[in-house]
Design an enzyme around this catalytic site. Sequence first.
Site, PDB file in Angstrom:
ATOM      1  N   THR A 105      10.534   1.163   9.158  1.00 43.51           N
ATOM      2  CA  THR A 105      11.435   2.164   8.591  1.00 43.51           C
ATOM      3  C   THR A 105      10.670   3.459   8.355  1.00 43.51           C
ATOM      4  O   THR A 105       9.552   3.458   7.844  1.00 43.51           O
ATOM      5  CB  THR A 105      12.079   1.676   7.274  1.00 43.51           C
ATOM      6  OG1 THR A 105      12.946   2.693   6.753  1.00 43.51           O
ATOM      7  CG2 THR A 105      11.033   1.323   6.222  1.00 43.51           C
TER       8      THR A 105
ATOM      9  N   HIS B 137       6.010 -12.906  -0.360  1.00 40.25           N
ATOM     10  CA  HIS B 137       4.796 -13.538  -0.881  1.00 40.25           C
ATOM     11  C   HIS B 137       4.816 -15.060  -0.754  1.00 40.25           C
ATOM     12  O   HIS B 137       3.789 -15.718  -0.957  1.00 40.25           O
ATOM     13  CB  HIS B 137       4.589 -13.148  -2.350  1.00 40.25           C
ATOM     14  CG  HIS B 137       3.147 -12.913  -2.710  1.00 40.25           C
ATOM     15  ND1 HIS B 137       2.111 -13.588  -2.109  1.00 40.25           N
ATOM     16  CD2 HIS B 137       2.567 -12.073  -3.602  1.00 40.25           C
ATOM     17  CE1 HIS B 137       0.971 -13.190  -2.620  1.00 40.25           C
ATOM     18  NE2 HIS B 137       1.208 -12.256  -3.522  1.00 40.25           N
TER      19      HIS B 137
END
Length: 423
Positions: free
Chosen positions: A340, A393
């Site tokens: 992005t 994570h």
Amino acid sequence: MAIFELKLPDLGEGVQEGELVKWHVKPGDLVKEDQTLAEVMTDKATVTVPSPKAGRVVQTHGKEGEMAKVHQLLVTLELEGSAPAQAPSSHGAPAAAPAPAAAPVAAAASAAPEAASSSKVLATPLTRRMAREHGLDLSQIAGSGPHGRVMKADVKAAIAGATAARNEVSAPPAAARPAAPPVASGRADERIPLRGLRKKIAEKMVRSKFTAPHFGFVEEMDATELVALRKRLNESLAATGDKTKLSFLPFIVKAVIAAMKKFPHLNAQMDEAAQELVVRGEFNIGIAVATPEGLTVPVIKSADRLTLRELAEEILRLSTAARERKLKMDELTGGSFTITSLGQSGGIFATPIINHPEVAILGIHRMRKRPVVDKNDQVVVREMMNISISADHRVIDGQMAADFVYEVIKYLEHPDMLFLAMA
């Protein structure tokens, strides 16, 4: 009379429903093969539904703003060349058919969506599986999502309520949870309904943030050599009469792919149902594009097989199609990693939200000239830019994410190395 019943086709990647944004036809209209019948909004973008056959529209099923499920009846067509049928008297509501043979078809067509909507609760496959594993009936859980959709959080609350009840702890069931209080409006306020692509973006962002535990990492890089190389290549293209102009994105895509070959777990998706990391064998890179309706992520398929020039052309084509709402469903699915960039509006740095079920997203931020200290302890002016990564994570550790970013930076700071990586 030959009747053809068009059902909402598979929208890809587990998408089970879409919002009917706009009808392009009405009962009685003559349509050609491949003519657009409707626009349907998924959590990725607005897609058009073409007519697979030529004929006359007998009935449309569903109103604008309503949700349509995959394989739900969408349009009833009288095929070209067959005996004419009386058109419905109003949009979506059939008039009495003059021929008895047509009546059962129209009646079945209008009844099918109602039966489906009353018998099936709106919920994602993950939510359904969670409820099934805990012996919960979704129809007994109050949905807090759009159109009464039962969300993962609703099922978790119901599980907690059931557990508390078994432990003889006084706790209200999920259905009794108080609704969020309404926001009071002042006389000068404006209320803007959350609908269309903006609503889909909101749903997907909430799902991503509450499903994947995000963490971010940011580092700066010296883009001076990249700026110089891009300028030289664009001058070479112009000298040959080629109108293609290379932006920085093709170089960034190539650097990302080169880094992924060293860190393949970044080129992956998380299978929530199986609790497995699916490491992709292809490099399908999503490019976030800002449109008037919101952010859309078209996918460059097999980006590793394209030259810098071909990448530039494909990025331009997909970006233009996104802004003109002409993307096809296969151009919005299959992504394995997203980049992005807001260009000059990119700011110093940001922490973008992962395009779930992907496990990471790279943010490219504004390039600007800044004074820096070089290796000879001299202050020099360089083209500097920050790169950020947001990662899941659960499957990506901080060290791996940082190493991946440094690998990307290595190729962008020394862009000549990209040509070796592409060999």
